[in-house]
Enzyme design. Structure first.
Site: not given
Ligand code: UT7
Length: 330
Positions: A113, A249, A279
């Site tokens: 990215c 980005h 993204n």
């Molecule tokens: O472009 C290259 C660089 N990439 C990035 O910068 C991406 C950076 N990361 C992110 O954008 C975020 O971390 C994500 C969007 C990938 C995830 O969001 P988050 O707020 O960090 O969620 P998390 O991984 O902390 O997960 C929170 C909860 C989890 O459930 P529990 O463990 O709290 O029960 C996940 O299993 O959300 C759950 N979860 C979902 N729930 C519904 C993860 N993905 C989903 C989903 N729908 N699609």
């Protein structure tokens, strides 16, 4: 030293619009979760027989139309992508052939990215060295071909698209000091592997799919931008108040909000493309730049700060004065 300027831009997105409802239909997720946690409302997926080079060619054709210009005299083509049509030949050579550009060097650039900004930095350097005069820099991705549709942590994030600019030699310089920064020890947090290999002793499958530890990358992204934006400004002897628009980005709207909050920069002056395109990795910055121009927000002579970050984990930023004006044809 020869100066550089950027006066033309073109973008392209594939036809197929994919809303969050697509994922709701088969995954344990919801439109509400995706919007709240990422800002994403929709993204676009390329068709089965549509590859990154096809998106590049369309973006350059849009650039030619937007600015009534030709690319015949382009002498170097840089394509930043993590989703090349194939490893060899590179995408840039395919683009050169399709556009009928003669006498041009062609390279692909792999910096995830951060790739588009790395491309601008290389183009500025080649122009400063006076070895080249008119360089096509394209950020393009077909990430839909690299996502694991069963992984709700990552498949909802990514989309396809392309953005192209021409960096050209100029007596007045409008492309200023860059910043580059990498922490390769975090490479395992975000990768696409084409080879079966081990990372930190752990075997990983060469499945050609995106693997991401979202939480780790999120934390790194916010702290890296908050650390590097002031360093980049310092290198340019500028203050944040002098920046008209920040174009980071577009990975997740919450990353952009957290960075703006930390730096006390108004979110209204932060351009994004993530809501409507997802993204798009190397394509996200030129798409956000184009959207800022098309909406009439970014104007000629505005000071812009572009900063890419992602797989590597790597980061690249640059300050520039906007010289792109979109005509009535747009
Ligand atoms: O472009 C290259 C660089 N990439 C990035 O910068 C991406 C950076 N990361 C992110 O954008 C975020 O971390 C994500 C969007 C990938 C995830 O969001 P988050 O707020 O960090 O969620 P998390 O991984 O902390 O997960 C929170 C909860 C989890 O459930 P529990 O463990 O709290 O029960 C996940 O299993 O959300 C759950 N979860 C979902 N729930 C519904 C993860 N993905 C989903 C989903 N729908 N699609």
């Amino acid at each position: 030293m020869m100066g550089a300027t950027i006066k033309s831009i073109g973008i392209y997105r594939p036809e197929l619009e994919v809303t969050n409802a697509f994922f709701e239909a088969y995954l344990e997720t919801s439109d509400e979760w995706i919007r709240e946690r990422t800002g994403i409302e929709r993204r676009y997926f390329s068709s089965e027989d549509e590859y990154t080079s096809d998106l590049c060619v369309k973006a350059v054709e849009a650039l030619k139309k937007n600015h009534h210009t030709s690319v015949d005299d382009v002498d170097f083509v840089i394509v930043a992508t993590s989703t090349p049509d194939q490893i060899l030949p590179n995408v840039a050579s395919r683009v050169q052939a399709r556009l009928g550009i003669s006498n041009a060097g062609c390279i692909d650039l792999s910096a995830a990215c951060g790739g588009f900004v790395y491309g601008l930095i290389l183009a500025k350097g080649l122009i400063a060295a006076q070895t080249h005069r008119r360089i096509l820099v394209i950020g393009a991705e077909t990430l839909s071909k690299a996502i694991d549709l069963s992984d709700r942590n990552s498949c909802i994030l990514f989309g396809d698209g392309a953005g192209a600019v021409i960096v050209e030699a100029s007596s007045d310089n409008h492309v200023f000091e860059p910043l580059t920064d990498t922490d390769g020890s975090l490479g395992k947090e975000l990768f696409i592997s084409h080879l079966s290999q081990t990372v930190d002793g752990e075997p990983i499958l060469g499945d050609g799919k995106m693997h991401q530890n979202g939480r780790a990358v999120f934390r790194w992204a916010v702290s890296t931008l908050v650390k590097n934006i002031p360093v980049l400004l310092e290198k340019n002897k500028m203050t944040l108040e002098q920046v008209d628009y920040l174009i980071p980005h577009s990975a997740n709207i919450r990353i952009l909000e957290a960075v703006c909050k930390n730096l006390d920069f108004p979110m209204e002056r932060c351009m994004e493309s993530v809501r409507s395109y997802g993204n798009t990795s190397a394509a996200s910055i030129p798409i956000a730049w184009y959207n800022g121009l098309a909406s009439g927000k970014i104007k000629q002579n505005d000071q812009l700060l572009l900063i890419g970050f992602g797989g590597g984990l790597t980061c690249a930023g640059i300050c520039l004065e906007n010289k792109i004006v979109l005509g009535e044809a747009d």
